[in-house]
Structures are given as structure tokens and as C-alpha cells.
Design an enzyme around this catalytic site. Structure first.
Site, PDB file in Angstrom:
ATOM      1  CG  HIS A  35      -5.798  -2.188  -0.156  1.00  0.00           C
ATOM      2  ND1 HIS A  35      -5.039  -1.848  -1.232  1.00  0.00           N
ATOM      3  CD2 HIS A  35      -5.356  -1.422   0.875  1.00  0.00           C
ATOM      4  CE1 HIS A  35      -4.175  -0.910  -0.896  1.00  0.00           C
ATOM      5  NE2 HIS A  35      -4.346  -0.637   0.391  1.00  0.00           N
ATOM      6  CB  SER A  90      -0.946  -0.066   1.198  1.00  0.00           C
ATOM      7  OG  SER A  90      -2.101   0.643   0.907  1.00  0.00           O
TER       8      SER A  90
HETATM    9  C1  GCU Z   1      -5.332   4.943   1.228  1.00  0.00           C
HETATM   10  C2  GCU Z   1      -4.643   5.764   0.196  1.00  0.00           C
HETATM   11  C3  GCU Z   1      -3.761   4.916  -0.702  1.00  0.00           C
HETATM   12  C4  GCU Z   1      -2.823   4.085   0.161  1.00  0.00           C
HETATM   13  C5  GCU Z   1      -3.608   3.337   1.181  1.00  0.00           C
HETATM   14  C6  GCU Z   1      -2.825   2.632   2.262  1.00  0.00           C
HETATM   15  O1  GCU Z   1      -6.262   4.086   0.651  1.00  0.00           O
HETATM   16  O2  GCU Z   1      -5.613   6.445  -0.507  1.00  0.00           O
HETATM   17  O3  GCU Z   1      -3.029   5.724  -1.589  1.00  0.00           O
HETATM   18  O4  GCU Z   1      -2.072   3.221  -0.648  1.00  0.00           O
HETATM   19  O5  GCU Z   1      -4.402   4.225   1.930  1.00  0.00           O
HETATM   20  O6  GCU Z   1      -1.660   2.864   2.463  1.00  0.00           O
HETATM   21  O7  GCU Z   1      -3.502   1.901   2.973  1.00  0.00           O
END
Ligand code: GCU
Length: 441
Positions: free
Chosen positions: A423, A278
Site C-alpha cells: 500500500h 489511499s
Molecule cells: C484505511 C482505510 C482505507 C484508506 C486507507 C488510507 O486502510 O480503510 O479505506 O484508503 O486507510 O487512507 O490509508
């Protein structure tokens, strides 16, 4: 319609919890499996329709700033690659400083049997300055006990303290930032269980990890407590935007971890893979681009500002990132100038990907992680493949995106794999990551 506008601190708290979900890789909860598909974020609608993606032209990674076509690996390395690094420094992440002169290490756990004697554990504090009270990060490192020679390893950057991540009673209890922005003892288990470290040991690899908040806290005013506060120019304040964002700060810390690995004879520092998920997937891409000592990069669900194409109007956009209630502080100030005008951004995700060439890079994504745009990451790999090809190395070589679970593109030098799910980094992803490491380390 789902609306994601929250106060910065609540947003941080929420994100912090989400982050914990991301960094560990045991059984995915129902929430993790759910589609990541907010429809309105920070007052901006989010597009999930391929019909509304729009048309775009990507900047050509193989054309120099003065318009020459790059046709050799040599010109790429000597001329074009440094140009692209500079463009990312200026327009997206900011420039990282070098190794601090007063950095020093304290190996306070010098080699203790762990996991029923299967592994040997070390714990190390990396002090970024002379002062040992602040600005330090803790690393834990496991190597197979039977190795008898320097081992290749996986370096992971995590959202939680290592004693929360790993089931090992011998670990020092770290400190983590709570949702109020205070540093507290990491003495409570997170809701998300532990990571399986023995799978690396069983495969003959070492494993190391660091808590990202040791380097710089992940919230708006985090700079006040983080490493960036030490690099303010005369007259510059913590409240004004500084040249490098938090992602660059976390990446800088990863270079400092490599500085330590180079001193440790149980580690083969020339064979270290770097992984993060992420925002930490974005981090490992930028750290890997900046620091070629990392031999293999594994960027999990890195999304917008990572491997995904910013020009592809799908899922998160720079506009969502740049809202002051969200992730402004993670990027260089200039990045936000492109929020409403992405076509003028001099770089895009495929150019970040191309900076890893010729080193192996695996992009790991999730089929229902719409917010991070797994297709945008695939297309980014397709557009970066010509750079890998300069080195006679393989990218996707197809414009047909693989289905969830299809491993046909996994083991390319520029590899791509999309799990069936959201995710997260799932247990099966780790199995694939280990297979990838076996091939390239
Ligand atoms: C949010 C953010 C993303 C990121 C994610 C994370 O969703 O918008 O850009 O990658 O957090 O780190 O969990």
C-alpha cells in the site's frame, strides 16, 4: 487472528502514521512492502479468497435512470454523466459547495530559486474566507526555472506538511494535526524521508502540493475545525452527520487550488494532473469527477470507496468503512445505509472511474495491497472502459489482469498499473506517472 478494533483516537493515530507512510515515495520500508491483509477489522471478518467473492451485477453506467441505452458521447455528457454525479453526491461523498465569495490569495513567496537554481518556488496561502486567522491552506509550487512560459504541473495532496515532504530549507514550517487532535508545528521530520521533486522539474513539469489537514482534519470530529463547519445549515450541529464527508471537503480544497492556478501565469492551468494516495486517491477521483479543470487524474491505491468495486466482496468493504470507530466521517451519511446491503448501492467504483472520461486517468495499485483490492480496481477499469470507448479512447480491453510490474496497460487513456508491493507509491511508480504525464499533458 489480527484484530483491528481500536479506540477512534488510537485508530486515528495509527492511521495518521500509516498515512505518512503513504504520501511519500522514497525507499519503501519493510513495513510498506508487507502485505496489507488484516483479517478482522472493526469486528467484521475480511475476505481474501477469490472463491468467496460472490457473484454480483454492476449497475450499467451506460443506461440512464429512465432505462435508455447511452450510445453517444453527447448523451453521456449531457444526460448520463450528470445523473451519475448526482448519485455519487447523494449516496457516497456528498455535494461540494462552490467557490466562496471571499476567498483570496496571498503569494507570500513570489518566486525564489530552489534546487540549486533548477526550479523557481512560490508559496501561497489560500484564504477561504475574509478572516485570515483560520480556514486557509498553504500551497507550494515549483516550476522549472528555464521554462519561460506557463508549464504543466502535477498537483499532489499530501498527508504531511510540505516542509516535511520536501527537502528545501526555504519552506515555511506548516502546522499539522497531531494524534491528540491538536494543531502543532510541523517542525519535526517524519520517519519517512522526503519526496524527490527534481524528477518532475527535470521532466519539464512543475510540482505543487497541499497538506490535506489544512482543509479539514482527518478524524471523527474534524468538522469542528475544518471547512465543513462554515457550511452548516441553520440549526445543524457539528455532531450530526452533514451532507458532505471529509473526502468531499478535501476535494473541494483541490478545486480552490485550481482557482489559484488559473490566476498564476507561470502555470498552464489547462494542463494540470492531480494525484493522491489511499483516502487521498479516493479524494482525487471525486475531485476530478467534480472539477473537469483537472486534465489528468492519477489515483494511487484508492481502494474501497475509490476505484475498487464495492460489490466485490474482497478486502475492505463499506461495512468496515462505516463502523463508527473508523471512517464514517469521510463519506456522506447515506453511504453507510449500504454497508449491509451493497447490492442496493446505486453506484460503484467503475462509475466513479467513468466520470473522469474522456480525460486520462491512471489507476496505480500494489500487488500485496489486498485490503485495497487491486483486482477490484482492475475490474472497475474493465467495466468503465465502454464509457471511454464512447470517446474512442482506450481502457484495458482485456479481462486478464496484468501481473505485478507489467506496464502493458499503463499508458491507456484509462490506464492501470500494479507495482510489485504493498500500500504505497514507490519510486518506480513516480517514474511511470511522469511517463504518463508526458503522454497526456
Ligand atoms: C484505511 C482505510 C482505507 C484508506 C486507507 C488510507 O486502510 O480503510 O479505506 O484508503 O486507510 O487512507 O490509508
Amino acid at each position: 487472528m489480527q484484530k483491528f478494533k481500536r479506540s477512534p483516537i488510537r485508530a486515528f493515530a495509527g492511521k495518521w502514521m500509516t498515512c505518512c507512510l503513504l504520501s511519500v515515495s522514497y525507499l519503501a520500508t519493510a513495513q510498506q512492502q508487507a502485505a496489507n491483509r488484516p483479517t478482522m477489522v472493526a469486528g467484521f471478518p475480511v475476505n481474501y479468497s477469490e472463491d468467496s467473492v460472490g457473484t454480483y451485477t454492476l449497475p450499467d453506467p451506460l443506461k440512464t435512470n429512465d432505462g435508455q441505452k447511452v450510445t453517444s458521447a453527447e448523451v453521456w455528457m449531457k444526460k448520463r454523466r450528470p445523473e451519475i454525479v448526482r448519485l455519487f453526491e447523494e449516496s457516497q461523498f456528498g455535494k461540494m459547495p462552490g467557490r466562496p465569495a471571499d476567498m483570496h490569495f496571498n503569494v507570500f513567496d513570489k518566486g525564489t530559486p530552489a534546487f540549486n537554481g533548477k526550479a523557481t518556488r512560490k508559496q501561497v496561502t489560500v484564504y477561504f474566507t475574509k478572516d485570515t486567522a483560520d480556514h486557509k491552506m498553504n500551497l507550494v509550487i515549483y516550476v522549472p526555472a528555464a521554462a519561460g512560459k506557463p508549464v504543466p504541473l502535477l498537483m499532489n495532496i499530501s498527508f504531511i506538511a510540505y516542509n516535511q515532504l520536501i527537502d528545501d530549507p526555504g519552506l515555511m514550517v506548516g502546522n499539522v494535526w497531531n494524534k491528540e487532535g491538536q494543531r502543532v508545528k510541523a517542525d519535526k521530520p517524519t520517519a519517512f524521508g522526503k519526496m524527490n521533486i527534481e524528477q518532475f522539474i527535470d521532466a519539464g513539469f512543475g510540482f505543487a502540493t497541499v497538506y490535506y489537514g489544512d482543509i479539514e482534519p482527518d478524524f471523527k470530529d474534524g468538522i469542528k475545525h475544518g471547512i465543513r463547519s462554515l457550511y452548516l445549515k441553520p440549526g445543524q450541529t457539528e455532531t450530526a452527520p452533514v451532507e458532505w464527508g471529509a473526502i468531499a471537503a478535501w476535494g473541494w480544497g483541490l478545486s480552490r487550488a485550481m482557482d489559484y492556478f488559473e490566476t498564476d501565469r507561470s502555470i498552464d492551468s489547462k494542463r494540470v494532473a492531480l494525484q493522491g494516495a489511499s483516502r487521498l486517491g479516493k479524494t482525487v477521483l471525486w475531485a476530478g469527477a467534480h472539477d473537469p479543470r483537472y486534465k489528468v487524474i492519477i489515483a494511487s491505491i484508492s481502494g474501497e470507496g475509490g476505484a475498487a468495486l464495492s460489490r466485490r466482496h474482497y478486502g475492505e468493504t463499506i461495512q468496515h468503512i462505516s463502523d463508527p470507530s473508523r471512517y464514517l466521517y469521510q463519506f456522506a451519511p447515506k453511504y453507510h445505509d449500504y454497508a449491509a446491503n451493497v447490492s442496493s448501492l446505486p453506484v460503484d467504483g467503475h462509475m466513479l472511474v467513468s466520470l473522469i472520461a474522456p480525460r486520462p486517468l491512471l489507476l496505480q495499485t500494489g500487488s500485496t495491497d489486498y485490503w485495497s483490492d487491486p483486482k477490484g480496481e482492475f475490474l472497475s477499469a474493465v467495466a468503465a472502459a465502454p464509457v471511454y470507448k464512447l470517446f474512442k479512447e482506450k481502457g484495458p480491453e482485456t479481462t486478464v489482469m496484468p501481473a505485478a510490474g507489467d506496464t502493458s496497460l499503463l499508458l491507456n487513456e484509462l490506464g492501470y498499473f500494479m507495482h510489485d508491493g504493498g500500500h504505497s507509491v514507490l519510486p518506480g511508480d513516480w517514474t511511470h506517472i511522469i511517463t504518463y504525464m508526458k503522454k497526456y499533458l
